[in-house]
Design a protein around this motif. Structure first.
Motif, PDB file in Angstrom:
ATOM      1  N   MET A   1       0.854  -1.194   0.000  1.00 16.43           N
ATOM      2  CA  MET A   1       0.000   0.000   0.000  1.00 16.43           C
ATOM      3  C   MET A   1       0.889   1.242   0.000  1.00 16.43           C
ATOM      4  SD  MET A   1      -2.647   1.186   2.937  1.00 16.43           S
ATOM      5  CE  MET A   1      -1.443   2.060   3.897  1.00 16.43           C
ATOM      6  N   PRO A   2       0.545   2.263  -0.787  1.00 17.78           N
ATOM      7  CA  PRO A   2       1.391   3.471  -0.775  1.00 17.78           C
ATOM      8  C   PRO A   2       1.375   4.159   0.584  1.00 17.78           C
ATOM      9  CG  PRO A   2      -0.289   3.605  -2.521  1.00 17.78           C
ATOM     10  CD  PRO A   2      -0.597   2.380  -1.709  1.00 17.78           C
ATOM     11  N   LYS A   3       2.535   4.639   1.003  1.00 16.81           N
ATOM     12  CA  LYS A   3       2.620   5.410   2.257  1.00 16.81           C
ATOM     13  C   LYS A   3       1.666   6.601   2.216  1.00 16.81           C
ATOM     14  CE  LYS A   3       6.232   8.348   2.848  1.00 16.81           C
ATOM     15  NZ  LYS A   3       7.568   8.822   3.259  1.00 16.81           N
ATOM     16  N   GLU A   4       1.511   7.171   1.030  1.00 18.81           N
ATOM     17  CA  GLU A   4       0.691   8.386   0.885  1.00 18.81           C
ATOM     18  C   GLU A   4      -0.795   8.106   1.102  1.00 18.81           C
ATOM     19  OE1 GLU A   4       2.772   7.144  -1.421  1.00 18.81           O
ATOM     20  OE2 GLU A   4       4.501   8.472  -1.186  1.00 18.81           O
ATOM     21  N   MET A   5      -1.166   6.816   1.176  1.00 19.74           N
ATOM     22  CA  MET A   5      -2.570   6.459   1.446  1.00 19.74           C
ATOM     23  C   MET A   5      -2.799   6.138   2.917  1.00 19.74           C
ATOM     24  SD  MET A   5      -4.432   6.891  -1.204  1.00 19.74           S
ATOM     25  CE  MET A   5      -5.923   5.973  -0.844  1.00 19.74           C
ATOM     26  N   LEU A   6      -1.765   6.239   3.746  1.00 18.75           N
ATOM     27  CA  LEU A   6      -1.979   6.075   5.199  1.00 18.75           C
ATOM     28  C   LEU A   6      -2.948   7.168   5.649  1.00 18.75           C
ATOM     29  CD1 LEU A   6       1.698   5.538   6.425  1.00 18.75           C
ATOM     30  CD2 LEU A   6      -0.112   3.815   6.379  1.00 18.75           C
TER      31      LEU A   6
ATOM     32  N   ASP B   1      -9.557  10.076   9.009  1.00 18.36           N
ATOM     33  CA  ASP B   1     -10.279   9.304   7.992  1.00 18.36           C
ATOM     34  C   ASP B   1      -9.966   9.755   6.574  1.00 18.36           C
ATOM     35  OD1 ASP B   1     -11.511  11.735   8.175  1.00 18.36           O
ATOM     36  OD2 ASP B   1     -13.428  10.979   8.911  1.00 18.36           O
ATOM     37  N   LYS B   2      -8.849  10.447   6.415  1.00 21.04           N
ATOM     38  CA  LYS B   2      -8.452  10.882   5.073  1.00 21.04           C
ATOM     39  C   LYS B   2      -7.012  10.478   4.819  1.00 21.04           C
ATOM     40  CE  LYS B   2      -9.470  15.332   5.136  1.00 21.04           C
ATOM     41  NZ  LYS B   2      -9.726  16.730   4.797  1.00 21.04           N
ATOM     42  N   PRO B   3      -6.709  10.015   3.614  1.00 25.03           N
ATOM     43  CA  PRO B   3      -5.306   9.683   3.335  1.00 25.03           C
ATOM     44  C   PRO B   3      -4.433  10.938   3.266  1.00 25.03           C
ATOM     45  CG  PRO B   3      -6.677   9.256   1.394  1.00 25.03           C
ATOM     46  CD  PRO B   3      -7.598   9.686   2.496  1.00 25.03           C
ATOM     47  N   LEU B   4      -3.148  10.742   3.607  1.00 25.24           N
ATOM     48  CA  LEU B   4      -2.201  11.867   3.606  1.00 25.24           C
ATOM     49  C   LEU B   4      -2.261  12.647   2.302  1.00 25.24           C
ATOM     50  CD1 LEU B   4       0.961  10.118   5.121  1.00 25.24           C
ATOM     51  CD2 LEU B   4      -0.495  11.834   6.217  1.00 25.24           C
ATOM     52  N   ILE B   5      -2.311  11.943   1.192  1.00 25.30           N
ATOM     53  CA  ILE B   5      -2.261  12.621  -0.108  1.00 25.30           C
ATOM     54  C   ILE B   5      -3.463  13.548  -0.304  1.00 25.30           C
ATOM     55  CG2 ILE B   5      -3.300  10.619  -1.315  1.00 25.30           C
ATOM     56  CD1 ILE B   5      -0.666  12.992  -2.789  1.00 25.30           C
ATOM     57  N   GLN B   6      -4.579  13.201   0.315  1.00 24.19           N
ATOM     58  CA  GLN B   6      -5.764  14.060   0.151  1.00 24.19           C
ATOM     59  C   GLN B   6      -5.589  15.396   0.881  1.00 24.19           C
ATOM     60  OE1 GLN B   6      -9.567  12.155   0.747  1.00 24.19           O
ATOM     61  NE2 GLN B   6     -10.633  14.118   0.642  1.00 24.19           N
ATOM     62  N   TYR B   7      -4.906  15.367   2.035  1.00 24.94           N
ATOM     63  CA  TYR B   7      -4.623  16.632   2.731  1.00 24.94           C
ATOM     64  C   TYR B   7      -3.799  17.545   1.818  1.00 24.94           C
ATOM     65  CZ  TYR B   7      -6.259  14.641   7.153  1.00 24.94           C
ATOM     66  OH  TYR B   7      -7.032  14.091   8.150  1.00 24.94           O
ATOM     67  N   ALA B   8      -2.803  16.951   1.141  1.00 18.66           N
ATOM     68  CA  ALA B   8      -1.938  17.765   0.276  1.00 18.66           C
ATOM     69  C   ALA B   8      -2.725  18.309  -0.917  1.00 18.66           C
ATOM     70  CB  ALA B   8      -0.750  16.929  -0.193  1.00 18.66           C
ATOM     71  N   VAL B   9      -3.579  17.482  -1.499  1.00 17.90           N
ATOM     72  CA  VAL B   9      -4.376  17.920  -2.655  1.00 17.90           C
ATOM     73  C   VAL B   9      -5.338  19.033  -2.238  1.00 17.90           C
ATOM     74  CG1 VAL B   9      -6.207  17.180  -4.245  1.00 17.90           C
ATOM     75  CG2 VAL B   9      -4.123  15.830  -4.032  1.00 17.90           C
ATOM     76  N   GLU B  10      -5.975  18.886  -1.086  1.00 16.62           N
ATOM     77  CA  GLU B  10      -6.914  19.920  -0.621  1.00 16.62           C
ATOM     78  C   GLU B  10      -6.172  21.235  -0.348  1.00 16.62           C
ATOM     79  OE1 GLU B  10      -9.111  18.233   2.642  1.00 16.62           O
ATOM     80  OE2 GLU B  10     -10.266  16.933   1.307  1.00 16.62           O
ATOM     81  N   GLU B  11      -4.952  21.117   0.185  1.00 15.72           N
ATOM     82  CA  GLU B  11      -4.158  22.331   0.431  1.00 15.72           C
ATOM     83  C   GLU B  11      -3.838  23.026  -0.894  1.00 15.72           C
ATOM     84  OE1 GLU B  11      -0.668  21.661   2.920  1.00 15.72           O
ATOM     85  OE2 GLU B  11       0.258  23.438   2.033  1.00 15.72           O
ATOM     86  N   ALA B  12      -3.509  22.228  -1.913  1.00 17.42           N
ATOM     87  CA  ALA B  12      -3.215  22.797  -3.239  1.00 17.42           C
ATOM     88  C   ALA B  12      -4.466  23.455  -3.819  1.00 17.42           C
ATOM     89  CB  ALA B  12      -2.687  21.705  -4.164  1.00 17.42           C
TER      90      ALA B  12
ATOM     91  N   ALA C   1       4.305  24.451  -8.019  1.00 18.19           N
ATOM     92  CA  ALA C   1       4.407  24.073  -6.604  1.00 18.19           C
ATOM     93  C   ALA C   1       4.798  22.596  -6.496  1.00 18.19           C
ATOM     94  CB  ALA C   1       3.075  24.315  -5.904  1.00 18.19           C
ATOM     95  N   VAL C   2       5.456  22.258  -5.398  1.00 12.43           N
ATOM     96  CA  VAL C   2       5.705  20.846  -5.060  1.00 12.43           C
ATOM     97  C   VAL C   2       5.205  20.632  -3.640  1.00 12.43           C
ATOM     98  CG1 VAL C   2       7.453  19.052  -4.705  1.00 12.43           C
ATOM     99  CG2 VAL C   2       7.756  20.710  -6.557  1.00 12.43           C
ATOM    100  N   LEU C   3       4.414  19.595  -3.452  1.00 12.26           N
ATOM    101  CA  LEU C   3       3.908  19.274  -2.103  1.00 12.26           C
ATOM    102  C   LEU C   3       4.289  17.841  -1.762  1.00 12.26           C
ATOM    103  CD1 LEU C   3       1.411  20.989  -3.697  1.00 12.26           C
ATOM    104  CD2 LEU C   3       0.587  21.020  -1.356  1.00 12.26           C
ATOM    105  N   LEU C   4       5.011  17.666  -0.667  1.00  7.01           N
ATOM    106  CA  LEU C   4       5.347  16.315  -0.202  1.00  7.01           C
ATOM    107  C   LEU C   4       4.237  15.869   0.743  1.00  7.01           C
ATOM    108  CD1 LEU C   4       9.167  16.615   0.523  1.00  7.01           C
ATOM    109  CD2 LEU C   4       7.951  16.378  -1.640  1.00  7.01           C
ATOM    110  N   PRO C   5       3.528  14.814   0.386  1.00 14.08           N
ATOM    111  CA  PRO C   5       2.339  14.467   1.164  1.00 14.08           C
ATOM    112  C   PRO C   5       2.619  13.961   2.563  1.00 14.08           C
ATOM    113  CG  PRO C   5       2.652  12.956  -0.680  1.00 14.08           C
ATOM    114  CD  PRO C   5       3.707  13.990  -0.796  1.00 14.08           C
TER     115      PRO C   5
END
Ligand code: UTP
Length: 292
Positions: free
Chosen positions: A26-31, A35-46, A129-133
Motif C-alpha cells: 500500500m502506498p505510504k501516501e494512502m496512510l 479518515d483521510k489519506p495523507l495525499i488528500q490533505y496535500a491535494v486539498e491544500e493545493a 508548486a511541489v507538495l510532499l504528502p
C-alpha cells in the motif's frame, strides 16, 4: 504582470520503508490521518491555494492513489440510494476533474529531485508548486496559500521553513541565511541533511515549495548527492544567483507523517480538531494519561 502558480507536483513514488510492513503493498501516501489519506490533505491544500492542475509522480504499487481521486460510480449510487448524503459528499469531494490531473511514473525511486524532474514535460516553462504528502499542516491559512500570497513580492524559489533544534538538522534541507526579515528569509545557500556541527542555521525546509523552471534545467544536470539520491535541494542551490531563494516562515503547525511519532501525533491532533471526535478522544487520552 503577476505570474500565477497553476500546477502542483505530488511526488508519490517513494518506497515508504519507514512504515513497513504497512507499505509493502500500500502506498505510504494512502496512510490515513483520522479518515483521510495523507495525499488528500496535500491535494486539498493545493486546491485552497488556487492550483488548477495536479501532477502525480507515481511508481509501483501506487494505483490506489489514482483510484482515490477518480469517481466510484457504484459506491456513489449505493450511498445515494441509502440516503447517506454526508458520506456521498465526502466521496465526491475527492474526485478530481478529468483533464485536471496527470500521472507520470518514476520507474525507480532515485530521489526527490529525480521525481520532480520526471514531471518536467507536464510542468513546462512556468513556476510550479511541489507538495510532499508526508508533511501535513494545521494552519488557519493553508501553508501553500501563504506561500502563493507571498510569491509575487519575491519570485524565484520559495520554500516553507521553520526553526528546528540544531540536533535535528540531519533530517532537513537547511538554509544559509543572507537576510532575515522575520516572515521572509533571503537565503544565500541551502544544504541537504547537514550534520549538526555543519548546519549553517536552524532554518529548516518543510515539504512545500514554489519553484522556478530554472530548477528543472538544473535537475537535467544534477548528479546523485546525499544518500546517493538526486536531491531537489542541490538543484535549488545551483539556481541561487540566477533566481532568488526565499524561506517563508509559515504560520501554523507541521506534522512529519513520514515518521511514526509524527504520524501518530497528527492523528491525535487532527482528531482533537474534529467536533465529532474531540469529546470522546479527550476522555480516552485522560484515561491513558492516568495510567502512565
Ligand atoms: P521520503 O524520503 O519521505 O519518502 O520522500 P520515502 O523514501 O518513500 O520514505 P522512506 O524514507 O523510505 O520511509 C518524500 C516524498 O517524496 C516521494 C515519496 O513518495 C514521498 O511522498 N519520493 C521520494 C518520490 O516520489 N521518489 C523518490 O525517489 C523519493
Amino acid at each position: 504582470m503577476t505570474v500565477r502558480i497553476r500546477k502542483a507536483v505530488f511526488p508519490v513514488a517513494g518506497l515508504g520503508t519507514r512504515f513497513l510492513p504497512a507499505t509493502k503493498a500500500m502506498p505510504k501516501e494512502m496512510l490515513t490521518v483520522v479518515d483521510k489519506p495523507l495525499i488528500q490533505y496535500a491535494v486539498e491544500e493545493a486546491q485552497a491555494a488556487g492550483i488548477e492542475h495536479f501532477i502525480f509522480v507515481t511508481g509501483h504499487n501506487k494505483t490506489t492513489i489514482e483510484d482515490h481521486f477518480d469517481a466510484n460510480t457504484i459506491l456513489e449510487s449505493i450511498l445515494d440510494r441509502d440516503g447517506k448524503d454526508e458520506l456521498l459528499r465526502a466521496v465526491r469531494e475527492c474526485t478530481l476533474d478529468s483533464g485536471k490531473i496527470s500521472y507520470t511514473r518514476q520507474s525507480e525511486p532515485k530521489g526527490l529531485g529525480h521525481a520532480v524532474w520526471c514531471a518536467r514535460d507536464l510542468i513546462g516553462d512556468e513556476p510550479f508548486a511541489v507538495l510532499l504528502p508526508d508533511d501535513i499542516f494545521l494552519c488557519k491559512t493553508p501553508c501553500l496559500k501563504q506561500m502563493v500570497d507571498a510569491y509575487p513580492s519575491v519570485g524565484g524559489n520559495v520554500v516553507a521553513v521553520q526553526e528546528i533544534p540544531v540536533e535535528h538538522s540531519w533530517r532537513y534541507g537547511i538554509l544559509k541565511i543572507k537576510n532575515d526579515s522575520g516572515k521572509l528569509i533571503r537565503a544565500k545557500g541551502i544544504v541537504e541533511k547537514p550534520a549538526p556541527d555543519k548546519a549553517p542555521s536552524r532554518i529548516a525546509v518543510s515539504g512545500r515549495y514554489i519553484l522556478s523552471p530554472e530548477v528543472l534545467k538544473e535537475l537535467d544536470k544534477t548528479e546523485r548527492g546525499a544518500k546517493n539520491e538526486i536531491q531537489l535541494t542541490d538543484a535549488i542551490a545551483a539556481t541561487i544567483g540566477k533566481v532568488p531563494l526565499t524561506g517563508l516562515r509559515y504560520e501554523g503547525r507541521r506534522f512529519d507523517c513520514g515518521t511514526k511519532i509524527g504520524f501518530l501525533t497528527a492523528n491525535i491532533e487532527f482528531a482533537l480538531h474534529r467536533p465529532d471526535l474531540a469529546g470522546e478522544l479527550k476522555k480516552e487520552l485522560k484515561r491513558l494519561q492516568s495510567e502512565l
